[in-house]
Scaffold this motif. Structure first.
Motif, PDB file in Angstrom:
ATOM      1  N   ALA A 146       0.827  -1.211  -0.035  1.00 39.08           N
ATOM      2  CA  ALA A 146       0.034  -0.022   0.070  1.00 39.08           C
ATOM      3  C   ALA A 146       0.795   1.070  -0.088  1.00 39.08           C
ATOM      4  CB  ALA A 146      -0.905   0.040   1.001  1.00 39.08           C
ATOM      5  N   ILE A 177      -3.231  -3.515  -5.492  1.00 43.56           N
ATOM      6  CA  ILE A 177      -4.497  -3.507  -4.996  1.00 43.56           C
ATOM      7  C   ILE A 177      -4.845  -5.327  -4.497  1.00 43.56           C
ATOM      8  CG2 ILE A 177      -7.191  -3.426  -5.496  1.00 43.56           C
ATOM      9  CD1 ILE A 177      -6.392  -0.665  -6.993  1.00 43.56           C
ATOM     10  N   VAL A 237      -5.333  -6.308  -0.671  1.00 40.31           N
ATOM     11  CA  VAL A 237      -6.618  -6.799  -0.257  1.00 40.31           C
ATOM     12  C   VAL A 237      -6.299  -8.092   0.232  1.00 40.31           C
ATOM     13  CG1 VAL A 237      -8.883  -7.023  -1.093  1.00 40.31           C
ATOM     14  CG2 VAL A 237      -7.942  -4.841  -1.652  1.00 40.31           C
TER      15      VAL A 237
END
Length: 392
Positions: A27, A366, A370
């Motif tokens: 991230a 992503i 996630v």
């Protein structure tokens, strides 16, 4: 869950730390790499990313695996209490040390970070020696090499501003650990599945072929680590990598992965391990054709595909297996592992096609973030609800 219960078994705190660390790492890394944010740190962006992945996330998951599996292999009680707590503190200190590297300086940052692999090696060695389980000394040797890789990383960073051989040595050591540990666990777990027990042609157990394939892999990884036109001929390195890739592919076929289609997590373990021969073949292409893009793709096949893909699947499988509980798969872990595999494929495509980096790299990031965030949440909920396993 109380702190005492959290520290009762090694996999509990380190699975959570590894999952949260993996999600947070990417991230931060993806927007930093793309120039969307700027961070003040002693380590350059690429070096920071490599260090926190190879010497932060991977050792955390490895610590959880070894603290769970090593006592079981040695016939001893699980490592619990103050010792896991101390290891957790040391691991966190290392992450804070990297974040504050500008104030600590190169030497302070290196000393603070090398503490965890040294401590993990000492704890693992204690279990092996106490049980006189001399067959597992090779794990101790690989952990020692990982300590050396981290020390080399910091020395190269201080001396040259970036690390090449330290990074490669860490990747090679991690891949070797997967070939040794995963190469034993995957076929054993597959053989224990209820639907496999009634099949005549079951996965081939560990044999001389596996030892030979692992030895070839280690030799090829050593050549890849030392790869330098002035030291080692590119054709020799490429040939070794090619042979090792084919040997690892043959090893997977001997496990008969097509019979694992009914069990999602068993299938994912096979797919994640499949990134090892893919990495060897890409690295062979890079050495023989002089293609840096394929070299980068090989690196990410090993790190994101094999190492990253194995982490959630192994930690979903190993604790129940060592507790003697049924090996049941359910959709959250299957979805998590699938997302990591998709992240690996997307990132490899981005490396091979730089013109699509701005589209593919954020997508890969992503998927990865996630996946590991969900892995941490699912694991925490299982532990809090008392669904986590107990070692017998």
């Amino acid at each position: 869950m109380t702190p005492t219960a959290l520290l009762r078994y090694g996999f509990r705190p380190f699975v959570l730390l590894g999952a949260v660390g993996a999600a947070a790492l990417i991230a931060v890394w993806v927007p930093w790499f793309l120039g969307l944010v700027s961070l003040q740190m002693e380590l350059p962006p690429v070096s920071w990313h490599a260090h926190e992945m190879l010497f932060g996330v991977v050792p955390a998951i490895l610590g959880g695996l070894l603290l769970t599996a090593t006592p079981r292999w040695a016939g001893r009680p699980p490592v619990a209490g103050w010792l896991p707590a101390a290891l957790v503190v040391v691991w966190i200190m290392g992450r804070l040390g990297v974040a504050g590297s500008e104030a600590l300086g190169p030497l302070g940052t290196a000393l603070l970070n090398v503490l965890f692999p040294v401590a993990l090696t000492a704890v693992t060695g204690r279990e092996i020696v106490a049980a006189r389980n001399w067959c597992d000394l090779k794990l101790l040797g690989l952990l020692g090499i990982l300590v050396g890789a981290q020390s080399l990383f910091h020395w190269e960073l201080w001396r040259f501003g970036q690390s090449t051989h330290g990074t490669r040595l860490a990747v090679a050591t991690s891949v070797t650990l997967i070939m040794l540990i995963g190469g034993r666990i995957i076929p054993n777990l597959a053989r224990s599945l209820p639907e496999v027990r009634v099949v005549t042609r079951r996965p081939t157990p560990f044999s001389r072929f596996d030892r030979g394939a692992t030895g070839l892999g280690m030799l090829a990884l050593a050549a890849w680590t030392l790869r330098d036109d002035a030291v080692l001929d590119a054709r020799l390195t490429g040939a070794l990598l090619l042979i090792a890739g084919l040997a690892q592919a043959a090893r997977i076929l001997r496990w008969r992965p097509h019979r694992r289609l009914t069990d999602p997590l068993a299938l994912v373990l096979h797919i994640a391990y499949g990134f090892i021969p893919v990495g060897f073949l890409l690295a062979a292409w890079a050495a023989l054709a002089g293609s840096p893009a394929h070299g980068g793709a090989a690196l990410h096949a090993w790190t994101v595909g094999a190492i990253g893909g194995m982490m959630p699947a192994m930690m979903a499988r190993v604790p129940p297996d060592h507790a003697g509980r049924p090996l049941t798969a359910f959709w959250p872990f299957a979805a998590i592992s699938l997302a990591v595999i998709m992240a690996a494929g997307t990132l490899i495509a981005a490396v091979l096609d730089p013109q699509r980096t701005m589209q593919l790299m954020p997508l890969s990031g992503i998927l990865w973030a996630v996946a590991f965030l969900m892995f941490g949440i699912v694991t925490a909920r299982r532990q809090h609800a008392g669904l986590n396993v107990r070692l017998r």
